[in-house]
Enzyme design. Structure first.
Site, PDB file in Angstrom:
ATOM      1  N   GLY A 124       0.747  -1.214  -0.030  1.00  0.00           N
ATOM      2  CA  GLY A 124       0.100  -0.120   0.050  1.00  0.00           C
ATOM      3  C   GLY A 124       0.675   1.271   0.047  1.00  0.00           C
ATOM      4  N   LEU A 125       0.989   1.830  -1.025  1.00  0.00           N
ATOM      5  CA  LEU A 125       1.710   2.933  -1.408  1.00  0.00           C
ATOM      6  C   LEU A 125       0.922   4.278  -1.607  1.00  0.00           C
ATOM      7  CD1 LEU A 125       4.434   4.592  -1.645  1.00  0.00           C
ATOM      8  CD2 LEU A 125       4.498   3.806  -4.342  1.00  0.00           C
ATOM      9  N   GLU A 127      -2.262   6.707  -2.073  1.00  0.00           N
ATOM     10  CA  GLU A 127      -3.114   7.423  -1.212  1.00  0.00           C
ATOM     11  C   GLU A 127      -4.057   8.139  -2.125  1.00  0.00           C
ATOM     12  OE1 GLU A 127      -1.570   9.270   2.227  1.00  0.00           O
ATOM     13  OE2 GLU A 127      -0.453   7.334   2.732  1.00  0.00           O
ATOM     14  N   ALA A 130      -2.165  11.216  -3.203  1.00  0.00           N
ATOM     15  CA  ALA A 130      -0.675  11.038  -3.391  1.00  0.00           C
ATOM     16  C   ALA A 130      -0.606   9.745  -4.083  1.00  0.00           C
ATOM     17  CB  ALA A 130       0.144  10.667  -2.018  1.00  0.00           C
ATOM     18  N   GLY A 131      -0.477   9.942  -5.666  1.00  0.00           N
ATOM     19  CA  GLY A 131      -0.213   8.750  -6.469  1.00  0.00           C
ATOM     20  C   GLY A 131       1.066   8.992  -6.835  1.00  0.00           C
ATOM     21  N   GLY A 340     -15.488  -4.648 -36.252  1.00  0.00           N
ATOM     22  CA  GLY A 340     -17.080  -4.797 -35.189  1.00  0.00           C
ATOM     23  C   GLY A 340     -16.739  -5.836 -34.452  1.00  0.00           C
ATOM     24  N   GLU A 363       2.164   1.904 -11.434  1.00  0.00           N
ATOM     25  CA  GLU A 363       3.596   1.645 -11.060  1.00  0.00           C
ATOM     26  C   GLU A 363       4.523   2.751 -11.942  1.00  0.00           C
ATOM     27  OE1 GLU A 363       5.360  -1.694  -9.904  1.00  0.00           O
ATOM     28  OE2 GLU A 363       3.654  -2.920  -9.932  1.00  0.00           O
ATOM     29  N   GLU A 367       3.955   9.464 -18.042  1.00  0.00           N
ATOM     30  CA  GLU A 367       4.347  10.999 -17.897  1.00  0.00           C
ATOM     31  C   GLU A 367       5.491  11.028 -16.672  1.00  0.00           C
ATOM     32  OE1 GLU A 367       1.066  10.211 -17.783  1.00  0.00           O
ATOM     33  OE2 GLU A 367       0.815  10.768 -19.904  1.00  0.00           O
TER      34      GLU A 367
END
Lengths: 382, 257
Positions: A124-125, A127, A130-131, A340, A363, A367
């Site tokens: 879990g990094l 937030e 906060a990406g 199609g 990850e 950009e």
């Protein structure tokens, strides 16, 4: 210079390919539709040794090198994107940090069961606020006696609700900025950890993604991963490795799209000829093959650098950037070639296109990766 | 308990080409373990695990066949032997059985041999029975379930055309496996790494006390041609009623209904 895979790498790759074709491919459509990977899939992957592929044998792993690990992710993604994402997150994010920074006790307690495939790991990094800018983490961990007390929230966490343990980054010293972030391991079932409903995503739907909140979550002080304040540096290193995985996954999805498009271009007739005989179509296929091959070379080189203990931040960023964008073009053009039918879930190419769309985001967005790469060229500008 | 499994490496698909001299050219086609032999390996492994026994895999083939032997080792077999000799290049089933029987006699205390019921390339189905004959052992063919296996006896179910048969035999014995005898395991990735560089012992005809004249063969392939292509399907046109009655009529004509 040696472009030949070793005998061992070839054999590992072939075995994972056969496994994925037999076990994952037939279920891939259902995994996407039901938004769930069957428990039996994880059990079978554990039995072969896939779940701990790159970790030491003494810790329940298979001891494979970084190149084999990347090839395995590619082969899994070629057959099922959702399984590949959860697998890559389990190995590269949920387990690798403990192998890299954990002490012996943590390796036995958390890495071993993950490597043996008894459970999935998660990391879990990100937030809500906060990406890419992970230095702006708001989740806090306060030391109280022999415990850390964690409060805050995480977002877009792969495998979160299923994971046997969750590694989270949290501020342990707000005065030290990025040097005040630490990583802490939270075991499954710890009171105060709340998971949101699985996110409804565009693709990779079988791989569950959750928001998490931490409400006075207490874990033992010894669950701190590495030294206090090392969290930021640790996750930069973890993400470097994760980018090789995501790039490999992109190639797998791209190859699946290309193979489907080649087969369709051979069979589908228009104006009395197979559509592959028209240059508009065959050029798209040639571009797919060229770009995916280039992407694979970049990924394998980054993996080789990692395996040999050389710096690979730039190479992993370049490889992930290129592979994810090449894969997106390949999947986009596969849909185009199918016309199609490509837009219909009757054929798998729309799923590949939806699945690969994440890979220029997760990850490290394209950009951010361009920023990492260009900073290497420009240095710090005034 | 010492079990031997006979493993043949075959082309994955049947899209092989026939060469000018009537041989099979499988270049570019992925080589795999013969489908039925995978069941034989799994059954041997399961019983060896239960009985604290050991499993040796034997293949008669070129050096390429070491790939299949290594896969069997990575599945859990203890030992592997390749029988490779220039005189065996075009060996027929009977001579192959004679050679493998000699290899089994050379191994210590083999109690049981598992084979696939046939290979998916030559499809003669003769190897297992011929092997039993050369060994002088009883044979249990078309086995779809092994109920009991001890140091001295075995109880199996055999799937015959019209009958399911439960048979008990004393060991040593040759067993041939049908599909779905079990669910073959995948090779362990850890073991693949370990066996990757492991040399596989290779025995020549000389090592087995045999010579070229022993494998001269009684069967000569006079000709090999691809089977005639399947006739293409027929589209039935018209409205639903005509289509259905036309379809039913064709099914009756062809004695399907």
């Amino acid at each position: 210079m040696d472009f030949q895979l070793t005998q061992e790498q070839q054999e590992l790759r072939q075995t994972v390919r056969e496994f994925a074709e037999r076990e994952l491919l037939p279920k891939a459509k259902e995994v996407d539709e039901k938004a769930q990977i069957p428990a039996s899939t994880w059990k079978k992957m554990a039995d072969t040794g896939l779940m701990g592929l790159p970790f030491a044998e003494e810790l329940g792993g298979a001891g494979a090198d970084a190149i084999s690990a990347a090839l395995a992710v590619e082969e899994i993604a070629r057959c099922c994107g959702s399984t590949a994402l959860s697998y890559a997150a389990h190995v590269g994010l949920g387990s690798a940090p403990i192998a890299m920074f954990g002490n012996d006790q943590q390796k036995q307690q958390f890495l071993r069961p993950a490597a043996e495939g008894r459970y999935l790991g998660a990391f879990g990094l990100t937030e809500p606020h906060a990406g890419s800018d992970a230095g702006s983490t708001r989740t806090t961990a306060v030391r109280e006696g022999n415990e850390w007390v964690i409060n805050g929230a995480k977002m877009w966490i792969t495998n979160a609700a299923e994971a046997g343990h969750l590694i989270v980054t949290a501020i342990t010293n707000k005065d030290r900025g990025k040097r005040g972030i630490s990583a802490i391991i939270i075991p499954q079932g710890t009171p105060g950890v709340h998971f949101g409903s699985p996110e409804h995503k565009m693709g990779l739907r079988g791989s569950n993604t959750h928001a998490i909140t931490f409400d006075n979550v207490r874990v033992p002080a010894e669950n701190l991963l590495g030294a206090e304040g090392d969290g930021f540096v640790q996750f930069l290193k973890v993400l470097d490795g994760g980018r090789i995985s995501i790039g490999a996954m992109a190639i797998g999805l791209g190859v699946a799209a290309m193979e489907a498009a080649v087969s369709y271009a051979r069979e589908r007739q228009a104006f009395g000829h197979a559509i592959g005989s028209y240059q508009s179509i065959s050029n798209m296929l040639a571009d797919m093959d060229t770009e995916l091959e280039a992407a694979r070379l970049l990924i394998l080189r980054a993996a080789w650098l990692k395996e040999n203990g050389k710096p690979f931040t730039r190479e992993a960023a370049i490889a992930k950037l290129y592979a994810s964008e090449a894969s997106e073009r390949a999947c986009r053009n596969a849909v185009q070639i199918f016309g199609g039918y490509g837009y219909s879930s009757e054929y798998p190419v729309e799923r590949y296109y939806r699945d690969t769309r994440l890979l220029t985001i997760g990850e490290g967005t394209s950009e951010i990766l361009r920023m990492v790469i260009s900073r290497g060229l420009l240095g710090e500008l005034a | 308990m010492h079990a031997v499994v006979c493993v043949k490496q075959v082309p994955e698909q049947n899209s092989v080409k026939i060469t000018a001299d009537k041989q099979i050219n499988s270049d570019g086609i992925n080589p795999i373990i013969n489908l039925f032999d995978e069941y034989a390996i799994e059954e041997a492994l399961q019983w060896a695990e239960k009985n604290d026994g050991q499993v040796t895999v034997i293949s008669l083939g070129s050096d390429d066949a070491t790939d299949s032997l290594k896969k069997a080792l990575a599945m859990g077999a203890n030992e592997a032997v390749l029988i490779n000799d220039p005189a065996l290049e075009h060996v027929d089933s009977q001579s192959a059985a004679k050679v493998v029987a000699a290899a089994i006699k050379k191994l210590d205390n083999v109690n049981i041999v598992f084979c696939g019921k046939q290979s998916t390339d030559d499809e003669t189905g003769q190897f297992g029975p011929a092997l039993a004959r050369f060994l002088g052992w009883p044979q249990l063919t078309y086995v779809f379930k092994v109920h009991e296996l001890s140091e001295t006896s075995i109880v199996v179910d055999r799937a015959l055309e019209d009958t399911l048969e439960t048979v008990e035999a004393s060991l040593p014995v040759v067993v041939t496996a049908v599909k779905d005898l079990n669910e073959p395991r995948y090779p362990s990735l850890l073991k693949i790494r370990k066996v990757s560089k492991q040399p596989i012992p290779t025995w020549s005809l000389g090592d087995l006390g045999l010579g070229g004249s022993d494998v001269a063969g009684n069967v000569q392939v006079a000709d090999r041609v691809p089977p005639p292509a399947r006739p293409s399907g027929e589209m039935i046109s018209g409205n639903v009623q005509t289509q259905v009655s036309s379809l039913v009529q064709k099914l009756v004509e062809n004695q399907i209904l």
